[in-house]
Scaffold this motif. Structure first.
Motif, PDB file in Angstrom:
ATOM      1  N   TYR A  72       0.818  -1.210   0.000  1.00  0.00           N
ATOM      2  CA  TYR A  72       0.000   0.000   0.000  1.00  0.00           C
ATOM      3  C   TYR A  72       0.857   1.267   0.000  1.00  0.00           C
ATOM      4  N   VAL A  73       0.520   2.201  -0.854  1.00  0.00           N
ATOM      5  CA  VAL A  73       1.002   3.570  -0.704  1.00  0.00           C
ATOM      6  C   VAL A  73       0.185   4.173   0.443  1.00  0.00           C
ATOM      7  N   MET A  74       0.857   4.876   1.338  1.00  0.00           N
ATOM      8  CA  MET A  74       0.184   5.441   2.506  1.00  0.00           C
ATOM      9  C   MET A  74       0.226   6.959   2.479  1.00  0.00           C
ATOM     10  N   GLY A  75      -0.781   7.540   3.111  1.00  0.00           N
ATOM     11  CA  GLY A  75      -0.827   8.996   3.171  1.00  0.00           C
ATOM     12  C   GLY A  75      -1.432   9.477   4.478  1.00  0.00           C
ATOM     13  N   TRP A  76      -1.123  10.703   4.815  1.00  0.00           N
ATOM     14  CA  TRP A  76      -1.759  11.397   5.933  1.00  0.00           C
ATOM     15  C   TRP A  76      -2.499  12.607   5.372  1.00  0.00           C
ATOM     16  N   PHE A  77      -3.701  12.803   5.887  1.00  0.00           N
ATOM     17  CA  PHE A  77      -4.515  13.942   5.523  1.00  0.00           C
ATOM     18  C   PHE A  77      -5.048  14.569   6.801  1.00  0.00           C
ATOM     19  N   ARG A  78      -5.581  15.776   6.686  1.00  0.00           N
ATOM     20  CA  ARG A  78      -6.179  16.395   7.854  1.00  0.00           C
ATOM     21  C   ARG A  78      -7.405  17.205   7.439  1.00  0.00           C
ATOM     22  N   GLN A  79      -8.280  17.385   8.404  1.00  0.00           N
ATOM     23  CA  GLN A  79      -9.492  18.154   8.144  1.00  0.00           C
ATOM     24  C   GLN A  79      -9.818  19.012   9.346  1.00  0.00           C
ATOM     25  N   ALA A  80      -9.803  20.324   9.130  1.00  0.00           N
ATOM     26  CA  ALA A  80     -10.169  21.280  10.158  1.00  0.00           C
ATOM     27  C   ALA A  80     -11.666  21.569  10.054  1.00  0.00           C
ATOM     28  N   PRO A  81     -12.274  22.031  11.140  1.00  0.00           N
ATOM     29  CA  PRO A  81     -13.717  22.319  11.103  1.00  0.00           C
ATOM     30  C   PRO A  81     -14.071  23.295   9.991  1.00  0.00           C
ATOM     31  N   GLY A  82     -15.084  22.928   9.221  1.00  0.00           N
ATOM     32  CA  GLY A  82     -15.552  23.794   8.157  1.00  0.00           C
ATOM     33  C   GLY A  82     -14.677  23.819   6.914  1.00  0.00           C
ATOM     34  N   LYS A  83     -13.655  22.971   6.890  1.00  0.00           N
ATOM     35  CA  LYS A  83     -12.746  22.941   5.739  1.00  0.00           C
ATOM     36  C   LYS A  83     -12.729  21.567   5.102  1.00  0.00           C
ATOM     37  N   GLU A  84     -12.236  21.523   3.877  1.00  0.00           N
ATOM     38  CA  GLU A  84     -12.114  20.256   3.186  1.00  0.00           C
ATOM     39  C   GLU A  84     -10.913  19.472   3.725  1.00  0.00           C
ATOM     40  N   VAL A 134      -8.468  17.173  12.593  1.00  0.00           N
ATOM     41  CA  VAL A 134      -8.501  15.716  12.718  1.00  0.00           C
ATOM     42  C   VAL A 134      -7.577  15.161  11.646  1.00  0.00           C
ATOM     43  N   TYR A 135      -6.664  14.297  12.058  1.00  0.00           N
ATOM     44  CA  TYR A 135      -5.692  13.724  11.146  1.00  0.00           C
ATOM     45  C   TYR A 135      -6.075  12.286  10.814  1.00  0.00           C
TER      46      TYR A 135
END
Length: 126
Positions: A32-44, A93-94
């Motif tokens: 698997y290729v792995m990634g980290w993403f994050r999402q702040a309130p009200g944002k994509e 949130v990560y």
């Protein structure tokens, strides 16, 4: 199918450090290729970092470059995100994500990932 579970989130003061971990179920983590993403309130949800199957190739969002480090341990089915010099703008949130049968070494587009964890909250206070 792989299941991903993140841990390591919490509250930290600006300028501090935090280490996030993501453990994957199943025997094929190294495919698997792995990634980290994050999402702040009200944002994509936005891209943070990605790492190739072998762990040799990494890529970061410009705003995280030099502060965050992604790594993986295929023997332990884990991918980690070391966060240094954190800023209040890093509050979110990560999520870790996995892409199987990737045609490229690394993937920055969230829509290409197949599996996601439940997320871990990071809060940075000024």
């Amino acid at each position: 199918q792989v299941q991903l579970v993140e841990s390591g989130g919490g509250s930290v003061q600006a300028g501090g450090s935090l280490r996030l971990s993501c453990i994957a179920s199943g025997p094929t983590f190294s495919t698997y290729v792995m990634g980290w993403f994050r999402q702040a309130p009200g944002k994509e949800r936005e891209f943070v970092a990605t790492i190739s199957r072998s762990g040799v190739t990494t890529y970061y969002s410009d705003s995280m470059k030099g502060r965050f480090t992604i790594s993986r341990d295929n023997a332990k089915n884990t991918v980690s995100l070391q966060m240094n010099s954190v800023e209040p703008e890093d509050t979110a949130v990560y999520y870790c994500a996995a892409k199987r049968y990737a045609a490229r070494l690394i993937i920055t587009n969230k829509n290409e990932y197949d599996y996601w964890g439940q997320g871990t909250q990071v809060t940075v206070s000024s």
